[in-house]
Every structure is written in structure tokens, then in C-alpha cells.
Design a protein around this motif. Structure first.
Motif, PDB file in Angstrom:
ATOM      1  N   SER A  89      18.811  79.456  12.293  1.00 44.92           N
ATOM      2  CA  SER A  89      19.258  78.076  12.516  1.00 44.92           C
ATOM      3  C   SER A  89      18.355  77.355  13.507  1.00 44.92           C
ATOM      4  O   SER A  89      17.974  76.207  13.285  1.00 44.92           O
ATOM      5  N   GLU A  92      15.364  76.232  12.023  1.00 43.71           N
ATOM      6  CA  GLU A  92      15.686  75.311  10.928  1.00 43.71           C
ATOM      7  C   GLU A  92      15.417  75.928   9.553  1.00 43.71           C
ATOM      8  O   GLU A  92      15.020  75.250   8.613  1.00 43.71           O
ATOM      9  N   HIS A  94      17.487  76.992   7.087  1.00 49.35           N
ATOM     10  CA  HIS A  94      18.901  76.897   6.746  1.00 49.35           C
ATOM     11  C   HIS A  94      19.346  77.863   5.654  1.00 49.35           C
ATOM     12  O   HIS A  94      20.447  78.411   5.732  1.00 49.35           O
ATOM     13  N   ALA A 127      18.108  68.047   4.052  1.00 52.48           N
ATOM     14  CA  ALA A 127      17.011  67.350   4.728  1.00 52.48           C
ATOM     15  C   ALA A 127      16.494  66.183   3.896  1.00 52.48           C
ATOM     16  O   ALA A 127      16.093  65.161   4.432  1.00 52.48           O
TER      17      ALA A 127
END
Length: 149
Positions: A89, A92, A94, A127
Motif C-alpha cells: 500500500s 501504491e 494496490h 487511479a
């Protein structure tokens, strides 16, 4: 609970206390001492990894190495998978974070921290949908420069 001075549980507990007190150097020394005693202690590996991850920056890569090792030596450790998810996390990553949270939940479907982490991760927009106001204006063919004329 009585802990023997210098035992792995004692070293880990003291490291956690030092970390909570903000003594990162002291916590790191205790985790290193624990790992000198047992280099494959999953709790020490994931605890030390979490400490480094929380430090951010270049430490996150080494944190990932420690946490991945914790998962390898103790594939039944819910905490190791949870720490792995948090590390992904922070980076990033995910999809990898989601997989690690799910792995923790397969081991313990009621692990509150993993449930909360997964819910938070899944509640974030992809995103590709995240835009600031300027990007949204450009996408609609309007230039938004912040002025209100």
C-alpha cells in the motif's frame, strides 16, 4: 506473563515499546538482536519490516524484503501477510496489497486490521478516475485556471 530477559519474545516486546515511544534506533537495535538469535523468526522479521516501512523513503524496499521473508518462513502468519499488504500500500501497489490482505483474511476471516485495510483499499477510486480540477476541466474541453471571472 513473565518474559525471560534476552528471549525472542522479550526482545520483540521491547522493540515494539521503543517504536511506540518514537525510539526508532533503539527498536531497530532490538529487532537486529532478535534476528541474530533467530534469523528466521517471522515475528521479528515482520516487526522490523514494519518499523522500516513506517520510516518511508529508501527503507521501504528493505522492509519489503524482510516482510516477504517473514511470509516465506511462516506462511500461516496473518500478521506477516497484513504487514506485506501495508508495505504494498505504501508503495501504491494496490493489486499486490489487495492480494496480501486477502491472504491474511483466508487465514483469519475476522482479522480486523486486514478487513479494515482491504475495505479502505477497495473504497479508493481507480487511479484512472482520479483527476484534479484542472485535469477534469481539460477532459471536458474547458480550461480551469482557478480564476472566477
Amino acid at each position: 506473563v513473565e518474559l525471560e530477559p534476552g528471549s525472542l519474545p522479550s526482545l520483540r516486546a521491547l522493540a515494539q515499546v521503543k517504536a511506540m515511544q518514537g525510539d526508532v534506533v533503539g527498536a531497530e537495535q532490538l529487532y537486529k538482536k532478535a534476528l541474530e538469535r533467530s534469523s528466521d523468526d517471522a515475528e521479528s522479521l515482520s516487526g522490523y519490516g514494519a518499523l522500516l516501512r513506517d520510516g518511508g523513503g529508501d527503507h521501504v524496499q528493505y522492509a519489503q524484503v524482510l516482510i516477504d521473508r517473514a511470509v516465506r518462513v511462516a506462511p500461516d502468519s496473518v500478521n506477516s501477510y497484513f504487514q506485506k499488504a501495508l508495505c504494498h500500500s505504501v508503495k501504491e501497489e494496490h493489486g499486490a496489497a489487495e492480494n496480501a490482505f486477502q491472504a491474511a483474511l483466508r487465514l483469519d476471516p475476522e482479522h480486523v486490521e486486514s478487513l479494515t485495510g482491504l475495505a479502505g483499499l477497495l473504497s479508493q477510486p481507480p487511479a484512472s478516475l482520479e483527476m484534479n480540477h484542472s485535469q477534469a476541466g481539460v477532459a471536458m474541453g474547458v480550461e480551469l485556471d482557478g480564476s472566477h471571472e
